[in-house]
Design a protein around this motif. Sequence first.
Motif, mmCIF file in Angstrom:
data_model
loop_
_atom_site.group_PDB
_atom_site.id
_atom_site.type_symbol
_atom_site.label_atom_id
_atom_site.label_comp_id
_atom_site.label_asym_id
_atom_site.label_seq_id
_atom_site.Cartn_x
_atom_site.Cartn_y
_atom_site.Cartn_z
ATOM 1 N N VAL A 135 61.401 3.632 72.587
ATOM 2 C CA VAL A 135 62.761 3.296 73.029
ATOM 3 C C VAL A 135 63.775 4.149 72.268
ATOM 4 C CG1 VAL A 135 64.471 1.457 73.215
ATOM 5 C CG2 VAL A 135 62.055 0.965 73.644
ATOM 6 N N LEU A 136 63.584 4.263 70.939
ATOM 7 C CA LEU A 136 64.430 5.115 70.109
ATOM 8 C C LEU A 136 63.555 6.128 69.383
ATOM 9 C CD1 LEU A 136 66.939 2.626 68.399
ATOM 10 C CD2 LEU A 136 67.312 4.048 70.425
ATOM 11 N N LEU A 162 76.641 1.192 76.810
ATOM 12 C CA LEU A 162 75.552 0.452 77.457
ATOM 13 C C LEU A 162 75.906 -1.031 77.604
ATOM 14 C CD1 LEU A 162 72.346 1.996 75.837
ATOM 15 C CD2 LEU A 162 73.335 2.460 78.088
ATOM 16 N N ALA A 163 76.588 -1.599 76.613
ATOM 17 C CA ALA A 163 76.977 -3.012 76.709
ATOM 18 C C ALA A 163 77.908 -3.238 77.897
ATOM 19 C CB ALA A 163 77.648 -3.455 75.410
ATOM 20 N N ALA A 226 66.013 -1.969 81.406
ATOM 21 C CA ALA A 226 65.840 -0.880 80.444
ATOM 22 C C ALA A 226 67.052 -0.758 79.528
ATOM 23 C CB ALA A 226 65.602 0.435 81.188
ATOM 24 N N VAL A 227 68.237 -0.986 80.078
ATOM 25 C CA VAL A 227 69.459 -0.964 79.265
ATOM 26 C C VAL A 227 69.414 -2.071 78.217
ATOM 27 C CG1 VAL A 227 71.961 -1.360 79.312
ATOM 28 C CG2 VAL A 227 70.895 0.119 81.022
ATOM 29 N N LEU A 232 68.821 -3.832 72.508
ATOM 30 C CA LEU A 232 68.138 -4.593 71.475
ATOM 31 C C LEU A 232 67.628 -3.654 70.372
ATOM 32 C CD1 LEU A 232 66.118 -7.124 73.671
ATOM 33 C CD2 LEU A 232 68.063 -7.633 72.171
ATOM 34 N N ALA A 233 67.106 -2.489 70.773
ATOM 35 C CA ALA A 233 66.617 -1.522 69.774
ATOM 36 C C ALA A 233 67.758 -0.966 68.941
ATOM 37 C CB ALA A 233 65.881 -0.392 70.488
ATOM 38 N N LEU A 234 68.896 -0.715 69.572
ATOM 39 C CA LEU A 234 70.056 -0.195 68.836
ATOM 40 C C LEU A 234 70.624 -1.220 67.873
ATOM 41 C CD1 LEU A 234 71.872 1.652 71.781
ATOM 42 C CD2 LEU A 234 70.888 2.733 69.745
#
Length: 236
Positions: A135-136, A162-163, A226-227, A232-234
Amino acid sequence: MQTSPAAFPPPCVLVADDDPASRRFLGDGLRSLGARTVECADGMEALQQAHDEAFDLLLLDCRMPGAGAREVLAALRAEGQACSSGSLAVASSAELDAAGRRDLLAAGFSDVLHKPCGIAELQRVLALLPGNMPVLDDEAALRASGDVTTMQALRQLLRGELALLYQELGMPDRDHAALDDRLHRLRSSCGFCGTAALAAEVARLQRRLREDPHDAVPAIAQFRGAVQITLLALDT
């Protein structure tokens, strides 16, 4: 239970390079890693091949007769009916500086391959394909941004974008033309932030919107997921 190899077809890569030695190495190396390749020696032939066949990945040399990597990719992205209009793309070059890399990422390439390269670099290129990507990717983000501080700042900007996009995608009324333009800009941000997995989902949604904009609800829902995963990863 043993899985049939047919369930996982090898990725198909278009290798476009006017240097015979580079083209031979790239083709042989990718095939040794399990890919299927189609090879060509100039930009116009690459454009025609990518128009007629759906490739998983386009590996395009920056300087070729007829058209370079940037021109080939721009033409494909502009023509929604091309079979590879939404394919992942990697530029290759023997002469590359940090500014040139940033320009290519901004033009929509997921990564840039510096020649001469080895098998490890080709493995990294294949790892960009959907299902193989984290993801990252901090390493890719650092190569693109130059330092940790810049990388973190760019990722904060991406998180805000993205939010907002996540909320807007949940609304019933959407302007598909405006969304396509926004997705185009988002792909550049993905390149700088090491979010190639999200970039692949962007390309998939763009292609779906161009093929059948009236039946894009499932594709938008998949992209929204996917967004959310990226957000969540960010935040981690």
